[in-house]
Design a protein around this motif. Structure first.
Motif, short mmCIF file in Angstrom:
data_model
loop_
_atom_site.label_atom_id
_atom_site.label_comp_id
_atom_site.label_asym_id
_atom_site.label_seq_id
_atom_site.Cartn_x
_atom_site.Cartn_y
_atom_site.Cartn_z
N ARG A 35 82.82 55.59 9.02
CA ARG A 35 82.96 57.36 9.81
C ARG A 35 84.34 56.70 9.93
N THR B 159 67.28 51.26 14.09
CA THR B 159 68.58 51.69 14.60
C THR B 159 68.77 53.32 14.93
N GLY C 7 69.56 53.72 18.84
CA GLY C 7 69.16 53.94 20.70
C GLY C 7 68.30 52.53 20.79
N SER D 158 72.23 47.86 15.90
CA SER D 158 72.61 48.35 16.73
C SER D 158 73.68 48.48 17.70
N SER D 159 74.67 49.02 18.08
CA SER D 159 76.05 49.01 18.54
C SER D 159 76.38 48.23 19.60
#
Ligand code: 3PG
Length: 213
Positions: free
Chosen positions: A51, A162, A164, A184-185
Motif C-alpha cells: 500500500r 485479520t 481489528g 494484526s498491525s
C-alpha cells in the motif's frame, strides 16, 4: 504448481507463530531494523502490505533477514504477484480471492493466503484447493463467534483472522480449533515504525509470540 500444495505451503508458514505482523511501511530504510526486531522477538512471518511506495523495497530488504519469511500483503493483481515474487516475497496475502489472483500465484509458485468471510467464499476457495484462509475483516465480520459457527459445516478449513485483532481479543481467536494464527498491525504500528521504536516492537513481538488460545 498444484493449488493444494500451495495451500499446504501457506499453512506451514501460518503455523510458525501465533501472530503475523501486518506492516504498512513508508520508508524502506526502516525495513532491516524493523524486520530484525520482529524476528528476534519471535515472529518470523511478516506481511508487508503493498500500500506504500516503499513496500517492495522493504520486502527486498526483509527477505534477507535470517530466519524470517516475508510476504506481500494487499495483493490484488497479477502484476503485483510478480512484483512481490521478484522482490523476494515468500508468500502473498489478499483481502479476498479471485481466480485471476489464484492462478497468478500458482504460475509464480507463490503461496497465497486468500481472504474469505462467508460460507460461499470459503467454499469457492476450497474448490481451488485452498483450506488455509484469511478471515478478513475479522472483527466487523462477526469475529470469533462467526469463525466458531463456520467450523461446524466447513471442517478442515483453517483461518488467519485479520482486521481489528488486538492483544485483548487475540486469544479468543487463537483458542478456536479452526484458527492457526492471527494477523494484526498492533505489534508494529505505524507510529512505532515512524518513531523507530525497535525495542518496543521487539518487546511486543515477544509477548505476541507467547500468545495461545
Ligand atoms: C490491514 O488491513 O491493515 C490488516 O487487516 C490489519 O488490520 P489491523 O490494523 O486492524 O490489525
Amino acid at each position: 504448481m498444484n493449488p493444494k500444495t500451495q495451500s499446504e505451503r501457506t499453512r506451514a508458514l501460518c503455523e510458525l507463530a501465533p501472530v503475523i505482523p501486518v506492516i504498512v511501511i513508508n520508508d524502506a530504510a526502516d525495513a532491516g531494523k524493523l524486520g530484525e526486531a520482529l524476528v528476534s522477538g519471535g515472529l518470523p512471518v511478516l506481511e508487508v502490505t503493498l500500500r506504500t511506495d516503499a513496500a517492495l523495497d522493504a520486502i527486498k530488504a526483509m527477505s534477507k533477514i535470517p530466519g524470517g519469511h516475508v510476504g506481500a500483503g494487499t495483493v490484488l493483481t497479477r502484476e503485483q504477484v510478480y512484483r512481490a515474487k521478484e522482490a523476494g516475497a515468500s508468500f502473498a496475502v489478499a483481502p479476498g480471492a479471485t481466480e485471476t489472483l489464484i492462478r497468478a500465484c500458482e504460475d509464480a509458485s507463490l503461496p497465497l493466503l486468500p481472504g474469505a468471510v462467508t460460507a460461499s467464499e470459503v467454499m469457492q476457495a476450497m474448490e481451488f484447493g485452498y483450506d488455509m484462509l484469511k478471515f478478513f475483516p475479522a472483527e466487523t465480520s462477526g469475529g470469533a463467534a462467526a469463525l466458531k459457527a463456520l467450523a461446524g459445516p466447513l471442517q478442515g478449513v483453517s483461518f488467519c483472522p485479520t482486521g481489528g485483532v488486538t492483544p485483548d481479543n487475540a486469544s479468543s481467536y487463537l483458542s478456536l480449533p479452526n484458527v492457526v494464527c492471527v494477523g494484526s498491525s498492533w505489534v508494529a504500528s505505524g507510529d512505532a515504525i515512524a518513531s523507530g521504536d525497535w525495542a518496543g516492537i521487539e518487546s511486543r513481538a515477544r509477548s505476541a509470540s507467547h500468545l495461545r488460545g
